[in-house]
Design an enzyme around this catalytic site. Sequence first.
Site, PDB file in Angstrom:
ATOM      1  N   PRO A  43       0.830  -1.212   0.000  1.00  9.27           N
ATOM      2  CG  PRO A  43       0.077  -0.972   2.193  1.00  9.27           C
ATOM      3  CD  PRO A  43       0.750  -1.944   1.269  1.00  9.27           C
ATOM      4  CG  HIS A  44       1.660   3.264  -2.898  1.00 11.02           C
ATOM      5  ND1 HIS A  44       1.433   1.938  -3.171  1.00 11.02           N
ATOM      6  CD2 HIS A  44       1.415   3.919  -4.052  1.00 11.02           C
ATOM      7  CE1 HIS A  44       1.085   1.786  -4.437  1.00 11.02           C
ATOM      8  NE2 HIS A  44       1.048   2.982  -4.995  1.00 11.02           N
TER       9      HIS A  44
END
Length: 656
Positions: free
Chosen positions: A574-575
């Site tokens: 995730p980011h």
Amino acid sequence: MNDNKSNYYTQQILKAFLENDMVTNNQLASEIGLSEKTIRTKIDAINTMLMENGLGEICKKPRIGMWLNADEYQRSKILMNITSSNRDVIQNDQTRMIAALRRILKMNRTTSLTTRQLADSLYLSVPTALKVINDCKDWLKIFSIDLNIIRNKGLELECSEVSYRLALKNFIMKMENTSDIDASILYFMPGLNLNLIRKSIISTEKEWGFNLADESFNEILIYSCMSVFECMQDKRKSLQISKSELKTLSQYSEYRLAEMVFKKITETMDLEIPVEDIAFLSIQILCARMIDQGYNGTGLHSILEEYDSKLEAFVKKVIDVVSNVTNVDLTNDEELYRGLLLHLRPMIFRMKYERTYTNELTGYIKSELKQTLRISWLISVLFEEDFGLKITEDELSYIALYIQSALDRNSAPITAVLVSNASMGINQMICDKLKRSCDELKTIRVSSMHDFNIRDCEDVNLIITTKHLYLEDPRIVEISDWLNDTGVNKVKEKIRQINYQSNEKKVHFDAACHQLFEPDLIFVHQKVKDKAELLNLIGKKLVKKGYVTNKYIQTVFDRENITPTSIGNGVAIPHGDQNEINEAKVAIATLQEPILWDSEKVDVVFLLVVKMSNEFEANRTQMFYKQYIKLVDSDEKVNILRSIESNVDFYTYLVQ
């Protein structure tokens, strides 16, 4: 244009001065319903306005009262002002300029205008009107428009049709500060069937499967109205667009959208919209929120050139990054460059207007091209940095296909031995099919099971066999006697592994990446119930340490809602939004039990709090990503991460 309530009170005060020889603050406050303090403030402002416009002045005598010192002509001008249907009271320089611009821009379409006519319409003296005209000149210059005063003729705009349309759209959208777009359009372009034009755009939206944002919709509405209004005039002002520009534009989805809008508008009208107008509208859609056209009179060609230059520079950056991460030089691969460039044009259109686009191969790509898809994730960061749009998994999968094809084209030849007891004809068929399916596979030597000896295979990269060999060798791939699609894919995957291994340098993170890690941001063997709990846990730590803003973790959730970030092998990356990052970091978590992440189970999570905002950050992110891909490219390597018992040991493993 002005605040209605303030206008009303100004009108009432002026009316009281005209109807009475003498008034007091107390009298005005009682009649109008304002405090005496507010009345005094408004009278001071009104007096300034009257004096600036040569309409007399308000005189005051302490403890006696106030009166209007103005002659009959001045009083008649004031009376015309407060009884005028538009009831505009010119209060300051900006509102005067806006009122003057409305009349000047309207003049270019329908009527002539002299300085005296402008002054009278604004209830100004000619000297004051000339000052306002100079302010208008400065604003129009932004759009490469000259406002000239021609003797014995009046005011005249000297500009191209493109500049005029840009200025008029900007004025309607920005300067008038009104929610009634329709009224403004009809003021400048009377007689239009505005309802028909609006319905045509809405109908096109539905057919194309997206909803334009209000600003984009209004821009398209205004530009469409301009084209229709021009076609209705006897002396139409043409747009100058070359054949080469039209040819370039026709490649874009935006051109087809503009074409459809005008087609629907003219279905019930006896009009034919010129291709130049279609091109002009398509350029405005194309450039919306993507580049700053600057309104500097550089023309449509320059705008289009700027947009294409932005795309070309981005594609080159992508290829440089992929080359760096894979250690395969793709910078001279013209096929990759052209393929990505042509794919990005409609892709940006789809992303910008949230058109759904399903890639039926996404499942296959996630399963069979894991390495390449992981490389593509880095491109999603570049894409957001350059274009401000979040790329979806389906779109990213297509980019992965372009990259994989380029890697296949540019990889070193693979040598192989086929171990089989089949007939010569079947063996030849298998070899031919493998060579057709795998470009890197140039040489295949055939050996029978009886003659095969592993010691004779030191010079080959791949051992393909139709029978179980009872040997432990990473080069061995077992296929069926007739080489079905499953067998071909197994060979392809092994070739990819060989290529990555051959390009792989010593496994370690570059020293520049070490500052991305810290033990406090490594969470081992965590017990959480779901993705939200884990991301909130990590997010709170990042906020507490000042590495991200309070909004950052929400941007991570927003991205998760758009694009799945599980990448196989039980790993997720995730980011969030780079704009909410204060200092780049990488937070890591391993879980006691896997949790559902999108449609896959995940127990190793890397939250990439990385930036691409300058050359150093971009280079460091690429260096990190290059090693990260190798860190998680197999179950064996990910199992090592799962087995680490403490955050300090994990940190040591990363920076050793």
